[in-house]
Design a protein around this motif. Structure first.
Motif, PDB file in Angstrom:
ATOM      1  N   SER A   1       0.557  -1.255  -0.061  1.00  0.00           N
ATOM      2  CA  SER A   1       0.418   0.034   0.018  1.00  0.00           C
ATOM      3  C   SER A   1       0.819   1.187   0.013  1.00  0.00           C
TER       4      SER A   1
ATOM      5  N   VAL B   1       4.879   6.303  -4.474  1.00  0.00           N
ATOM      6  CA  VAL B   1       4.855   6.184  -6.061  1.00  0.00           C
ATOM      7  C   VAL B   1       5.158   6.280  -6.905  1.00  0.00           C
TER       8      VAL B   1
ATOM      9  N   HIS C   1      -0.147   0.828 -10.169  1.00  0.00           N
ATOM     10  CA  HIS C   1      -0.849   1.893  -8.612  1.00  0.00           C
ATOM     11  C   HIS C   1      -0.296   3.241  -9.334  1.00  0.00           C
TER      12      HIS C   1
ATOM     13  N   ARG D   1      -4.308   4.737  -9.449  1.00  0.00           N
ATOM     14  CA  ARG D   1      -5.417   4.934  -8.486  1.00  0.00           C
ATOM     15  C   ARG D   1      -5.568   6.619  -8.087  1.00  0.00           C
TER      16      ARG D   1
END
Length: 1050
Positions: free
Chosen positions: A764, A770, A814, A817
């Motif tokens: 997560s 990211v 990733h 999102r």
């Protein structure tokens, strides 16, 4: 007087002509062919007298045959009929072969006897009718009396030959001695010298010519038997009686004396061989004892008195007196000639270069074998002449050049000489076992047969057995011969050799290595404790095939587990169990024989237990749990705890810090095997987390040993699937870059890199992480890697490749999102929606399809959000401002994208319609995996989120793409749960469109499925089912009115 079959002439003249013709034929035959048998000669004499009386005197004494009295006419007709038949039988003696006559001598004699008596009776009648011819009457009466008294006989010799030939016609098998005696009797009956084979052969050929028109099976068998006998007797059988076919001119006549031929009385008349045990009969004839005994037995079997084959004399006594003097002379001659042959053979075999083109070498080998077999007492001469060493040198140095035929003969000699103990010792010292083993791969069955027979001969000695087993490839070759249906004799011989080998304890391991486990397993299961321990030790050291591992485990696993309780047997049995556990299918066998409690007891034992034993126990358990199976329900201790129990997992985690490096690897393997089980994964990962296993696992990620890192990455990957947030917290901030570095490191194993990708995908990560951890350059590398792997796979993908694809898709996920301007640029630049869509057609595991569908869902949702924001009068600054990059400016026209009601760019990376992804998602609705189906429904649901004016166009597009039919089919088949809830939500949205609810209202399967969902679904499912049924007008809305939420759109 006349047989019924004999026809009388119709007139007196015809009778007289018939008599003249028959007498003429008999007289001519008597002149031209001197009959060899007495019976035709005797009848011919009667014929001459009959011709004088009837033709020359009677017919001249009367004016006309018709003037004869009636009785005389009747008599002449009777004589004519019987004389014709008798003449026909008599002429057979002259016209047919002598052998034919002997075969039929009894029937011919009976016929002549019968017709002679008949003619005598007719002559008596004629005598009574000639009253006025007294002189002629007297002569006819005398001839009638003589013919009446005549006795046609078959001689004793002819009778004996006749009986013998009849027996041969029955197809009996005969020995060579009996065959010789038969030929002697036959020659005597034919009046031929018994040694004159050419004349006898001529008679057989004549007999063969007689049978060209015969259909008698018996006669054919007699012919075949005689031809076979002559063929056998034509071969000179005794090598000792012949000169060796050597070119003696090449040698000095002084150093190589000539072989002397045997005297004639040295040879048995029946076998034509030099006699070994000469005996003399009362006829003074000498024979080989065994040969004459065979002949006597045949005579008795045929029901006649035994006779001397040479003289034909019937013997009154069957006493066989040894001829000692003759035996001594023969022995002296044999010894002298054997010595000459042995010396000549030694000189021939001792040549530096042996010419294999010369037949002499084969004859030398044949003569040596004959000497060894037929004169065992002379084997010492063969040995002392160095023949054994010379023959072995021939096999060793000229094996290829002499060919398989001569190699077979050389092996025959060695096999025969092995019966001499001294020669046997010489062979062993000179390496006979190696030579024999080399011939096991000979090109002819004969060579292989004699090689195995040699090994069988030597395997009776224990030391020889050990030596044979030590020869490279010996046991493997012998084992491969056993059970071969093409060569059953060879198979039986090889089996005998191996059974001899099994008697020796030192051969147990070599036999097992060759695949013959029965001796080892029988000792392991039935032996004493010491023997069992020794056998277990052998098993632990062996390299086994999977088939062998299964065979051994089924027969001995329970014994090995029992040995674990014996302190002396613990180490070898553990090693053996570890070896057997390497075959996956043996896991069930080891679990069923209570192997797990015994192994875990050793693994968790106190510190006194050897680290090596712990390593073996851990490795064996790791092998057992490497695949899901029976172990999931098996207890690991007396208390009944399972392998997935908290106690067992905590114990394993506690061991990691105190055991050896190798044992650590095995424990990591155990943990990975357990968490990989679908039945145990969720529970075990929870235990690992609660036991601070996440922290423990991460400590091995940078271990210097490769195996530690591999299984640490595997375990971390599984943990990341369930505890991504907790794992990310544990890894922050220092260890997160580790996974990216591992993924980009070409020197790392493929497994580590794919696991690193999956871990990063499952963590997560915040938006900032990211960007900073991954970044645009990493996305470029990821997309390039995905494309390269797809191009190189050619439709076939390995498990690490699939896992790498899964990880890489998760990494790209990733970036879907949270789409800020920077991320949107990355999405557009690298065409991520197209990448996700392509993965749906790629042959992959369900997780990959699921991730690709989720990526499409995220991008579609973002596209919907950006389109909605862009359609407002004053677009907000910041997040939605980059819409121009993807969909362009919104148009007020109603003919843009049916999903966004805007002029989306072709191949837009935020629009499922423009990117041609809808059809691929629809196809996923029929996937076998529920997770994939849920992800596909979620992605398609993004198309019906907005119920504004463009909603009907979106539903029409879904219908055109086949999505509505696929959704209804899925809904009618699905069970209550998440998939049902998500599917009914989308169906309820579709049913808000008027033309859809009218059309689908006729679908009874849909209506029934909605009713079932209303009855048995969860709260959300029931609410959506009620709204859907209301839209279908199957039930009324609240207070009888349709709610604003369910009001149909026109």
């Amino acid at each position: 007087m006349t047989s019924p079959q004999t026809a009388h002439p119709s007139s007196t003249s015809a009778a007289i002509e018939s008599i003249k013709r028959s007498l003429s034929e008999l007289c001519v035959s008597a002149d031209e062919h001197r009959f060899s048998f007495e019976n035709p000669r005797r009848f011919s004499a009667f014929s001459n007298r009959l011709q004088v009386l009837l033709i020359h005197q009677l017919l001249r004494s009367v004016q006309s045959p018709d003037s004869l009295p009636a009785a005389a006419t009747t008599a002449l007709k009777g004589v004519a009929a019987d004389l014709s038949t008798a003449a026909e039988k008599t002429l057979l003696y002259a016209k047919r072969s002598k052998i034919f006559v002997l075969v039929h001598c009894q029937s011919l004699r009976e016929s002549l006897q019968k017709h002679t008596l008949a003619i005598a009776a007719w002559l008596a009648l004629l005598d009574s009718a000639l009253a006025d011819l007294p002189d002629l009457r007297k002569k006819i009466a005398d001839l009638s009396r003589d013919m009446k008294q005549a006795q046609f006989i078959v001689t004793e010799n002819e009778e004996r030959v006749h009986c013998t030939l009849q027996k041969e016609g029955q197809g009996r098998r005969t020995s060579k001695a009996v065959q010789s005696a038969i030929i002697m009797d036959l020659a005597r009956a034919l009046g031929i010298d018994s040694d004159n084979f050419s004349e006898i052969s001529v008679q057989v050929e004549l007999f063969k010519a007689d049978l060209t028109v015969s259909s008698s099976v018996s006669e054919r068998r007699i012919l075949v038997s005689l031809e076979m006998i002559l063929s056998n007797l034509a071969v000179q059988p005794d090598i000792v009686t012949q000169k060796l076919d050597l070119d003696f001119e090449e040698y000095d006549s002084v150093s190589v004396p000539q072989i002397s031929l045997p005297f004639k009385n040295f040879l048995c008349p029946l076998t034509k061989e030099v006699m070994k045990e000469p005996v003399v009969l009362e006829s003074s004839q000498n024979y080989e004892r065994s040969a004459i005994k065979y002949w006597f037995e045949r005579c008795i079997e045929d029901g006649r008195d035994p006779s001397c084959p040479v003289t034909g004399q019937v013997l009154e006594s069957l006493e066989l007196k040894p001829n000692i003097g003759l035996a001594g002379a023969i022995e002296e001659w044999v010894n002298r000639n054997i010595e000459v042959q042995v010396n000549s053979a030694a000189q021939r075999l001792g040549e530096e270069s042996i010419s294999v083109d010369n037949n002499g070498l084969e004859k030398v080998l044949d003569s040596l074998y004959k000497i060894s077999e037929e004169y065992p007492s002379s084997r010492y001469k063969v040995r002392n002449a160095g023949i054994v060493e010379l023959v072995m040198n021939l096999l060793r140095n000229s094996s290829k050049s002499i060919g398989t035929h001569l190699r077979s003969k050389a092996l025959m000699i060695l096999l025969s000489m092995a019966k001499d103990e001294e020669s046997k010792k010489i062979m062993l010292e000179d390496g006979i076992t190696r030579l024999a083993i080399h011939s096991l791969i000979g090109s002819s069955e004969k060579e292989r047969e004699y090689a195995v027979k040699l090994l069988l001969e030597f395997s009776r000695d224990e030391a020889c057995c050990i030596k044979i087993a030590s020869e490279k490839g010996a046991l493997v070759l012998l084992s491969s011969m056993v059970g071969n249906p093409e060569h059953p004799a060879l198979s039986n011989l090889a089996e005998e050799v191996l059974k001899q080998m099994e008697r020796v304890e030192d051969n147990i391991q070599p036999l097992a290595v060759a695949g013959r486990f029965e001796p080892l397993l029988s000792r392991l299961c039935e032996g004493s404790d010491d023997v069992k321990i020794e056998m277990a030790s052998i098993l632990g050291r062996m390299t086994l095939t999977n088939t062998s591992k299964e065979q051994i485990a089924r027969q001995s696993a329970h014994i090995l587990v029992e040995l674990l309780s014996n302190p002396d047997g613990r180490a070898p049995s553990l090693q053996a169990l570890c070896n057997l556990s390497g075959f996956d299918d043996n896991a069930t066998i080891l679990v069923d024989c209570a192997g797990l409690p015994a192994l875990t007891n050793i693994l968790f034992a106190n510190q006194d237990t050897s680290p090596d034993l712990k390593e073996l126990a851990a490795s064996t358990i790791a092998n057992i749990v490497s695949n899901p199976g029976h172990w999931e329900l098996a207890s690991v201790n007396k208390e009944g705890h399972l392998m997935q129990s908290e106690l067992f997992i905590f114990s394993l985690l506690g061991l990691l810090s105190v055991v050896s490096l190798q044992c650590q690897v095995s424990i990591l393997r155990i943990l990975y095997g357990i968490v990989s089980s679908p039945q145990a994964s969720e529970l075990v990962t929870s235990h690992i987390k609660s036991g601070e296993g996440i922290k423990t696992m991460t400590s091995f990620l940078e271990h210097p040993e490769v195996e530690h890192r591999i299984y640490a990455f595997k375990l971390t990957r599984v943990l990341s699937e369930r505890f991504g947030q907790d794992l990310a917290s544990e890894l922050r901030p220092n260890k997160l870059p580790l996974f990216k570095d591992k993924l980009l490191d070409d020197q790392s194993t493929e497994g580590e890199r794919s696991d690193a990708a999956c871990i990063l995908a499952n963590l997560s990560l915040s938006s900032e992480e990211v960007k900073t951890l991954l970044g645009a350059s990493f996305v470029t590398w990821t997309v390039t890697t995905l494309k390269n792997q797809r191009r190189s796979s050619n439709g076939r993908v390995s498990r690490p490749v699939l896992r790498m694809v899964e990880g890489l898709l998760g990494l790209l996920l990733h970036f879907t999102r949270s789409l800020d301007s920077q991320t949107l640029s990355i999405v557009r630049e690298h065409r991520l929606m197209t990448i996700f869509c392509e993965q749906l057609q790629f042959p992959s595991k369900p997780r990959v399809k699921q991730l690709a569908a989720l990526g499409l869902k995220n991008l579609s949702e973002c596209g919907r959000s950006l389109a909605a924001a862009d359609s407002e009068p004053t677009p907000p600054n910041g997040f939605c401002s980059p819409l121009v990059f993807m969909c362009g400016r919104a148009s007020n026209k109603a003919y843009g994208c049916p999903i966004h009601n805007a002029a989306c760019e072709e191949d837009s990376q935020l629009c499922l319609h423009k990117s041609n992804c809808i059809k691929s998602l629809v196809d996923l609705l029929a996937d076998e995996d529920t997770g994939v189906q849920i992800a596909a429904v979620e992605a398609l649901s993004t198309l019906v989120l907005d119920t504004s004016s463009s909603f009907k166009r979106a539903v029409d597009e879904l219908e055109q793409q086949g999505a509505i039919d696929a959704l209804i089919t899925l809904f009618t088949e699905v069970r209550p749960g998440e998939l049902q809830e998500k599917t009914i939500w989308m169906i309820e949205r579709i049913l808000r469109v008027e033309n859809q609810n009218q059309q689908l209202g006729l679908n009874q399967s849909l209506v029934r499925a909605l009713v079932e969902a209303l009855k048995h679904g969860n709260a959300n499912t029931k609410r959506h089912a009620q709204d859907a049924l209301t839209n279908l007008k199957q039930i009324s809305g609240v207070s009888g009115k349709a709610s604003s939420q369910t009001r149909s759109l026109r």
